[in-house]
Design a protein around this motif. Structure first.
Motif, PDB file in Angstrom:
ATOM      1  N   THR A  88      11.452 -24.951  11.496  1.00  0.00           N
ATOM      2  CA  THR A  88      12.875 -24.693  11.742  1.00  0.00           C
ATOM      3  C   THR A  88      13.780 -25.656  10.976  1.00  0.00           C
ATOM      4  O   THR A  88      14.990 -25.684  11.206  1.00  0.00           O
ATOM      5  CB  THR A  88      13.238 -24.783  13.240  1.00  0.00           C
ATOM      6  N   LEU A 137      16.318 -27.165   8.617  1.00  0.00           N
ATOM      7  CA  LEU A 137      17.464 -26.522   7.976  1.00  0.00           C
ATOM      8  C   LEU A 137      17.723 -27.109   6.592  1.00  0.00           C
ATOM      9  O   LEU A 137      18.669 -26.725   5.931  1.00  0.00           O
ATOM     10  CB  LEU A 137      18.706 -26.698   8.854  1.00  0.00           C
ATOM     11  N   LEU A 191       0.742 -27.745  12.378  1.00  0.00           N
ATOM     12  CA  LEU A 191       0.401 -28.569  13.543  1.00  0.00           C
ATOM     13  C   LEU A 191       0.679 -27.885  14.881  1.00  0.00           C
ATOM     14  O   LEU A 191       0.491 -28.491  15.930  1.00  0.00           O
ATOM     15  CB  LEU A 191       1.182 -29.892  13.468  1.00  0.00           C
ATOM     16  N   SER A 194      17.696 -26.032  18.672  1.00  0.00           N
ATOM     17  CA  SER A 194      16.442 -25.306  18.437  1.00  0.00           C
ATOM     18  C   SER A 194      15.345 -25.744  19.397  1.00  0.00           C
ATOM     19  O   SER A 194      14.172 -25.463  19.172  1.00  0.00           O
ATOM     20  CB  SER A 194      15.993 -25.574  16.996  1.00  0.00           C
ATOM     21  N   CYS A 218      11.434 -25.840  18.255  1.00  0.00           N
ATOM     22  CA  CYS A 218      11.057 -26.917  17.336  1.00  0.00           C
ATOM     23  C   CYS A 218      10.085 -27.892  18.014  1.00  0.00           C
ATOM     24  O   CYS A 218      10.034 -27.996  19.229  1.00  0.00           O
ATOM     25  CB  CYS A 218      12.285 -27.646  16.807  1.00  0.00           C
ATOM     26  N   THR A 219       9.314 -28.599  17.178  1.00  0.00           N
ATOM     27  CA  THR A 219       8.263 -29.468  17.715  1.00  0.00           C
ATOM     28  C   THR A 219       8.688 -30.936  17.702  1.00  0.00           C
ATOM     29  O   THR A 219       9.568 -31.339  16.943  1.00  0.00           O
ATOM     30  CB  THR A 219       6.972 -29.350  16.892  1.00  0.00           C
ATOM     31  N   GLY A 278       6.894 -33.310  16.524  1.00  0.00           N
ATOM     32  CA  GLY A 278       6.561 -33.827  15.190  1.00  0.00           C
ATOM     33  C   GLY A 278       7.706 -33.627  14.216  1.00  0.00           C
ATOM     34  O   GLY A 278       8.072 -34.538  13.469  1.00  0.00           O
ATOM     35  N   GLY A 333      18.717 -34.672  16.503  1.00  0.00           N
ATOM     36  CA  GLY A 333      19.672 -34.987  17.553  1.00  0.00           C
ATOM     37  C   GLY A 333      19.954 -33.766  18.384  1.00  0.00           C
ATOM     38  O   GLY A 333      19.110 -32.902  18.557  1.00  0.00           O
ATOM     39  N   GLY A 356       8.475 -37.057   6.799  1.00  0.00           N
ATOM     40  CA  GLY A 356       7.111 -36.727   6.408  1.00  0.00           C
ATOM     41  C   GLY A 356       6.595 -37.522   5.220  1.00  0.00           C
ATOM     42  O   GLY A 356       5.443 -37.370   4.820  1.00  0.00           O
ATOM     43  N   PHE A 413      25.226 -21.067  16.689  1.00  0.00           N
ATOM     44  CA  PHE A 413      24.511 -21.332  15.480  1.00  0.00           C
ATOM     45  C   PHE A 413      23.813 -20.103  14.910  1.00  0.00           C
ATOM     46  O   PHE A 413      24.201 -19.570  13.872  1.00  0.00           O
ATOM     47  CB  PHE A 413      23.417 -22.328  15.859  1.00  0.00           C
ATOM     48  N   GLU A 458      21.610 -35.271  11.346  1.00  0.00           N
ATOM     49  CA  GLU A 458      20.387 -34.938  12.079  1.00  0.00           C
ATOM     50  C   GLU A 458      19.458 -33.946  11.384  1.00  0.00           C
ATOM     51  O   GLU A 458      18.311 -33.820  11.782  1.00  0.00           O
ATOM     52  CB  GLU A 458      20.748 -34.400  13.480  1.00  0.00           C
TER      53      GLU A 458
HETATM   54  C1  LIG Z   1      18.955 -22.345  15.058  1.00  0.00           C
HETATM   55  C2  LIG Z   1      18.660 -23.764  14.753  1.00  0.00           C
HETATM   56  C3  LIG Z   1      19.334 -24.766  15.426  1.00  0.00           C
HETATM   57  C4  LIG Z   1      19.069 -26.107  15.166  1.00  0.00           C
HETATM   58  N1  LIG Z   1      19.737 -27.071  15.851  1.00  0.00           N
HETATM   59  C5  LIG Z   1      19.485 -28.376  15.605  1.00  0.00           C
HETATM   60  C6  LIG Z   1      20.177 -29.401  16.317  1.00  0.00           C
HETATM   61  O1  LIG Z   1      21.001 -29.135  17.175  1.00  0.00           O
HETATM   62  N2  LIG Z   1      19.895 -30.692  16.022  1.00  0.00           N
HETATM   63  C7  LIG Z   1      18.962 -31.024  15.078  1.00  0.00           C
HETATM   64  O2  LIG Z   1      18.750 -32.190  14.861  1.00  0.00           O
HETATM   65  N3  LIG Z   1      18.297 -30.080  14.390  1.00  0.00           N
HETATM   66  C8  LIG Z   1      18.525 -28.761  14.626  1.00  0.00           C
HETATM   67  N4  LIG Z   1      17.858 -27.804  13.916  1.00  0.00           N
HETATM   68  C9  LIG Z   1      16.915 -28.213  12.852  1.00  0.00           C
HETATM   69  C10 LIG Z   1      15.436 -28.261  13.256  1.00  0.00           C
HETATM   70  O3  LIG Z   1      15.185 -27.498  14.403  1.00  0.00           O
HETATM   71  C11 LIG Z   1      14.972 -29.685  13.473  1.00  0.00           C
HETATM   72  O4  LIG Z   1      15.028 -30.371  12.240  1.00  0.00           O
HETATM   73  C12 LIG Z   1      13.553 -29.791  14.043  1.00  0.00           C
HETATM   74  O5  LIG Z   1      13.256 -31.133  14.340  1.00  0.00           O
HETATM   75  C13 LIG Z   1      12.470 -29.259  13.151  1.00  0.00           C
HETATM   76  O6  LIG Z   1      11.305 -29.117  13.918  1.00  0.00           O
HETATM   77  P1  LIG Z   1      10.106 -28.203  13.437  1.00  0.00           P
HETATM   78  O7  LIG Z   1       9.016 -28.316  14.409  1.00  0.00           O
HETATM   79  O8  LIG Z   1      10.578 -26.837  13.182  1.00  0.00           O
HETATM   80  O9  LIG Z   1       9.706 -28.932  12.102  1.00  0.00           O
HETATM   81  P2  LIG Z   1       9.422 -28.317  10.684  1.00  0.00           P
HETATM   82  O10 LIG Z   1      10.599 -27.602  10.158  1.00  0.00           O
HETATM   83  O11 LIG Z   1       8.155 -27.599  10.704  1.00  0.00           O
HETATM   84  O12 LIG Z   1       9.243 -29.649   9.887  1.00  0.00           O
HETATM   85  C14 LIG Z   1      10.337 -30.489   9.659  1.00  0.00           C
HETATM   86  C15 LIG Z   1       9.892 -31.726   8.893  1.00  0.00           C
HETATM   87  O13 LIG Z   1       9.037 -32.474   9.710  1.00  0.00           O
HETATM   88  C16 LIG Z   1       7.837 -32.774   9.040  1.00  0.00           C
HETATM   89  N5  LIG Z   1       6.836 -32.867  10.091  1.00  0.00           N
HETATM   90  C17 LIG Z   1       6.503 -31.936  11.006  1.00  0.00           C
HETATM   91  N6  LIG Z   1       5.579 -32.410  11.844  1.00  0.00           N
HETATM   92  C18 LIG Z   1       5.335 -33.671  11.476  1.00  0.00           C
HETATM   93  C19 LIG Z   1       4.486 -34.690  11.951  1.00  0.00           C
HETATM   94  N7  LIG Z   1       3.681 -34.514  12.990  1.00  0.00           N
HETATM   95  N8  LIG Z   1       4.477 -35.889  11.320  1.00  0.00           N
HETATM   96  C20 LIG Z   1       5.280 -36.091  10.256  1.00  0.00           C
HETATM   97  N9  LIG Z   1       6.097 -35.175   9.760  1.00  0.00           N
HETATM   98  C21 LIG Z   1       6.133 -33.980  10.366  1.00  0.00           C
HETATM   99  C22 LIG Z   1       7.684 -31.663   8.064  1.00  0.00           C
HETATM  100  O14 LIG Z   1       6.886 -32.044   6.991  1.00  0.00           O
HETATM  101  C23 LIG Z   1       9.104 -31.433   7.650  1.00  0.00           C
HETATM  102  O15 LIG Z   1       9.474 -32.322   6.659  1.00  0.00           O
HETATM  103  C24 LIG Z   1      18.112 -26.448  14.172  1.00  0.00           C
HETATM  104  C25 LIG Z   1      17.420 -25.428  13.503  1.00  0.00           C
HETATM  105  C26 LIG Z   1      17.690 -24.097  13.774  1.00  0.00           C
HETATM  106  C27 LIG Z   1      16.923 -23.056  13.030  1.00  0.00           C
END
Ligand SMILES: Cc1cc2nc3c(=O)[nH]c(=O)nc-3n(C[C@H](O)[C@H](O)[C@H](O)COP(=O)(O)OP(=O)(O)OC[C@H]3O[C@@H](n4cnc5c(N)ncnc54)[C@H](O)[C@@H]3O)c2cc1C
Lengths: 481, 382
Positions: free
Chosen positions: A74, A76, A91, A135, A139-140, A142, A150, A200, A325, A414
């Motif tokens: 997720t 952005l 993961l 999200s 979102c995870t 990690g 944030g 990462g 969003f 963030e």
């Molecule tokens: C609709 C929507 C709303 C959102 N709202 C917010 C918000 O309010 N605030 C906010 O901060 N973000 C927001 N986001 C952005 C996003 O959700 C965050 O950045 C979230 O932390 C990403 O998590 P993910 O699991 O999808 O990670 P991914 O997108 O899969 O990975 C993100 C990054 O983390 C790295 N990574 C993943 N796992 C690990 C690990 N175990 N160790 C080291 N690196 C790792 C990946 O390599 C990559 O660089 C939003 C996104 C969407 C689509």
């Protein structure tokens, strides 16, 4: 065609259904939530244990093949975009809460645990995990760690890094490091703090120790409608100056309000601007503070005020805000979102300038943002099928980022630099800083294998393309539709 | 050789020319500063690099030079009703902002909103090559680039020389109240502690320690004056909700309350001529640690941050000599401590460990990071 020896090794480590190499299988992993960027990896591995992740990284290191960890994809900013001909380490299946200790108020989790699941698990003990990105239901942890994610409630309790106490990580050559502990306090450099937000580039977090907080006794949420964004901004200034410390202060503009209506039937007043302020804490304290807050808000001449009386009403206010969003996606075929930060007192200037830019580009921009900490979220709407529309939207986005830097702020509050803001980090930091970051990265990851090409300009290690089973286009890192 | 510096250029010059550099601040943690590791080291006294660069009260931020006394900053913030919520200790002894960050020190108030790590948002430092590098930013939220400010919290001067720091601050609650309770035993106190820290009352500080014949708990709350009385009632009930009620319970307000925490910040409970060691831990470790400590000479203790930190008054000058010594004791408990004040001010030989006791700091991630910021090991390295 010969098969790259890494692929042979991976085939020994993963069963067929957990080692994805066919184009049809890879498709789902070719981009993250920044869909304008796509890239095909050589393979995706679906790891199910820390040992598999460690072994995969050791192999990548041995064969000089770049890798990227992926949570729910997720990001952005293109953070989890695959590296051309590299390996994606998915993961999601590492999704166990290993330990939840209500007495010490900590949770030890695997990186694939979904953010909201932590609060769900903690709830029976009267606890929750504070960082709440919009999200959070997908979102995870990690991904949160990598981006220092944030949410709406950062003002008081901070972002992810303020809630991570310790971590077990695997460095980009397979060596394991233990960072931090279970205590709130530590000795020596704050290593978990330095790892969080490293996008990462320092390796993969395998086990994360999170701090949990007691669930606040009560919340009081007020929604105030204003005739202009400027008036809503002034209200924020007044609230902040009062000495109150709300858990959240959010603003939405007319277009975002419309999106919230389309996406969540929020039933918001249709005005040029909405302000949401939420107080949290003990009943008696919140009651008294709320009286003070309402007095301040009345003085800012809102056109309408709604107070959430019940948990349901509160949930409805937040549902609209959190849905705004993704709901923007219903107002236009495509959008990109920026998350630059400006000093709170410059919010008015920033919004006026964004408005002017939007007019001059003829591109609609919806604004929904964390006003309490000056964190903007301009959503730039476009139609990717139109020739040149994406490029124009990106140009506008770039101008907004430069605006944030000019006003003394940051290019990201963030969402991280990722792939998308690569060109802008050097506008925020000088050459010495960029070099220092590159030096640190090189010292941690001599071959620049971990998430190469993100946050910092890419290195020159070899990639699989030379002998790999999928001789992909080597022209550039990015493909655009 | 000690050199007093008042400009960044002087620091850069010093770092470039010296083989080994050692940084001094206000001298409030003598075991960290006077324990000069190598005789040929250049000691830079930073107390001249002082002064607030910018204070933006409505942004909740200020920027100051590293040698600025914490006390000066607190006075400046108080004028605008703001404060550093992590309660930096040793302010009265002349602690500087840089020393507080480098030693990674937070006080009792850290319980509420986080420690020095959570409030430092930007900084500049001189690295091992003599370059001044900026990290973080000036706004309260920032996720761009590596988080150097966090890395330097607790760095003990071994990664670089801090020159300028930007902090986030908060509005100070208009009033505070403290509930104090005496328990017969540590067990009773810990049971009350769990009730208090797991409850829904927003706590500013939770400290405890042995007192005559028993154990005393101090719990601080803050907020609007009008609400405090009612909240104190709720807090008293919670403090009494452990397995065995306290033998006495009391509430402090106003001047008395303020004095109590002033004294806590000044470590007034610490006997004279005793060293001070800081030990992070979690509440669950306390019982075993107390048992281990009870076999040695009587050590003064004050637990803070809800049982996440122990300030330990250690009577023996050398914490690594004799049996049982503190180093071994902490090792046996799988804990790490740091000596901030040593009674005899003995200069121990540089064993690369510095003032760290118990579990060693060695860490592959840290080693790699340090090697890039200070390739020649001018600051001692890790
Ligand atoms: C609709 C929507 C709303 C959102 N709202 C917010 C918000 O309010 N605030 C906010 O901060 N973000 C927001 N986001 C952005 C996003 O959700 C965050 O950045 C979230 O932390 C990403 O998590 P993910 O699991 O999808 O990670 P991914 O997108 O899969 O990975 C993100 C990054 O983390 C790295 N990574 C993943 N796992 C690990 C690990 N175990 N160790 C080291 N690196 C790792 C990946 O390599 C990559 O660089 C939003 C996104 C969407 C689509």
């Amino acid at each position: 065609m010969s098969v790259h020896p890494l692929m042979q090794e991976l085939a020994g480590l993963y069963s067929e259904e957990r080692l994805l190499t066919r184009p049809g299988q890879l498709m789902a992993y070719e981009s993250d939530a920044l869909t304008a960027f796509q890239q095909r990896p050589a393979a995706v591995v679906l790891a199910e244990s820390s040992e598999e992740v460690i072994e995969t990284i050791r192999l990548c290191h041995a064969y000089d093949v770049p890798f990227v960890a992926r949570g729910s994809g997720t990001s952005l900013s293109g953070g989890s975009l695959p590296i051309a001909d590299g390996i994606v380490i998915a993961l999601n299946r590492l999704d166990r809460i290993l330990r939840l200790d209500p007495e010490e108020r900590i949770a030890v989790v695997e990186p694939g645990v979904v953010n909201l699941k932590v609060s769900d698990a903690a709830k029976p003990h009267g606890l929750y995990y504070a960082p709440d990105p919009s999200s959070q239901s997908i979102c995870t942890i990690g991904g949160n760690v990598a981006f220092n994610s944030g949410g709406a409630h950062c003002l008081k309790y901070g972002m992810t890094s303020n809630h991570v106490l310790g971590m077990t990580v695997v460095l980009p050559d397979g060596e394991i490091a233990e960072l931090g502990s279970e205590s709130l306090e530590g000795i020596g450099p704050d290593l978990p703090g330095f790892f969080v937000g490293s996008e990462g580039l320092f390796g993969v977090a395998l086990e994360i120790t999170l701090r949990l907080l007691p669930i606040p006794q009560s919340y009081r949420t007020v929604l105030a409608a204003y005739n202009s964004l400027h008036a809503a901004g002034d209200a924020v200034t007044a609230v902040v100056a009062s000495g109150l410390l709300p858990g959240a202060i959010e603003i939405m503009d007319a277009l975002a309000i419309k999106a919230a209506e389309v996406g969540a039937k929020a039933g918001y007043p249709t005005t040029p601007a909405l302000l949401i302020v939420e107080l949290e804490g003990e009943d008696s304290a919140v009651d008294a503070e709320f009286a003070q807050l309402m007095q301040i808000i009345e003085e800012t001449a809102p056109v309408e005020v709604r107070i959430a009386q019940t948990a349901d009403e509160r949930a409805r206010i937040w549902k609209g805000r959190k849905a705004a969003f993704s709901a923007v996606g219903r107002l236009a075929p495509d959008y990109i979102v920026q998350d630059g930060v400006v000093p709170r007192s410059r919010l008015g200037d920033a919004l006026a300038e964004i408005d002017r830019l939007s007019d001059s580009y003829g591109i609609e921009v919806a604004n929904v943002f964390h006003a309490g900490d000056g964190n903007l979220h301009p959503l730039i709407l476009f139609d990717g099928r139109e020739e040149g529309a994406l490029e124009r939207a990106e140009e506008l986005a770039g101008e907004i980022l430069e605006l944030c830097v000019d006003l003394g702020g940051s290019i990201t509050g963030e969402h991280g630099v990722g792939m998308e803001k690569l060109a802008f980090l050097p506008k925020m930091y000088g050459p010495t800083e960029m070099q220092a970051m590159e030096d640190v990265r090189r010292s941690v990851d001599g071959k620049s294998l971990a998430n190469r090409g993100k946050m910092l300009p890419s290195g020159e290690a070899e990639s699989l393309a030379h002998v790999g089973p999928h001789p992909l286009e080597k022209a550039g890192l990015i493909f655009r539709d | 050789m000690v050199e007093a510096v008042s400009t960044v250029a002087e620091i850069q010059e010093g770092v470039r020319t010296a083989g080994r550099v050692h940084v001094l601040g206000g001298g409030s943690k003598p075991a960290l500063s006077t324990n000069c590791p190598a005789s040929d080291a250049l000691a830079l006294n930073l107390s001249g690099l002082s002064g607030v660069v910018e204070y933006q009260a409505d942004e909740y931020t200020f920027t100051a030079r590293a040698g600025t006394p914490v006390a000066d900053v607190e006075a400046m913030l108080a004028e605008r009703g703001q404060y550093l919520p992590f309660d930096p200790p040793f302010a009265a002894r002349g602690a500087t902002l840089g020393g507080t960050v480098a030693a990674g020190l937070s006080g009792s108030g850290r319980y509420r909103y986080g420690g020095v790590r959570d409030f430092l948002i930007g900084m500049r430092f001189v690295d091992g090559r003599g370059q001044e590098v900026r990290g973080g930013g000036a706004v309260v939220k920032n996720a761009a680039g590596f988080d150097f400010p966090k890395l330097f919290v607790g760095s003990l001067g071994r990664l670089g020389v801090l020159t300028e720091l930007t902090f986030k601050v908060f509005p100070q609650p208009p009033a505070f109240a403290t509930v104090t309770a005496d328990f017969d035993s540590l067990t009773d106190l810990l049971s009350s502690l769990h009730a208090v820290t797991g409850g829904q009352i927003d706590l500013h500080a939770v400290d405890f320690g042995p007192s005559d014949g028993g154990w005393t708990l101090w719990v601080r709350i803050g907020g609007l004056d009008a609400t405090l009385e009612q909240r104190v009632q709720a807090l008293r009930a919670l403090v009494s909700a452990g397995e065995n009620a306290p033998r006495s319970i009391d509430a402090l307000l106003g001047r008395d309350e303020d004095d109590l925490w002033q004294q806590t910040r000044a470590m007034a409970w610490l006997p004279e001529d005793v060293g001070l060691v800081r030990v992070p831990l979690t509440p669950r470790r306390i019982t075993a640690l107390e048992e281990a400590l009870s076999t040695g000479e009587g050590a003064a203790r004050r637990y803070s941050v809800g049982g996440n930190l122990l300030w330990l008054g250690w009577p023996n000058g050398d914490a690594t000599a004799g049996t049982p010594n503190l180093n071994d004791l902490l090792l046996s408990q799988d804990l790490r401590g740091i000596q901030l004040i040593s009674p005899a001010q003995k200069h121990s030989p540089d064993d690369g460990k510095g003032p760290v006791l118990g579990k060693p700091l060695q860490n592959p991630f840290l080693r790699r990071v340090a090697a890039s910021l200070d390739p020649a090991g001018k600051f001692g390295g890790y």
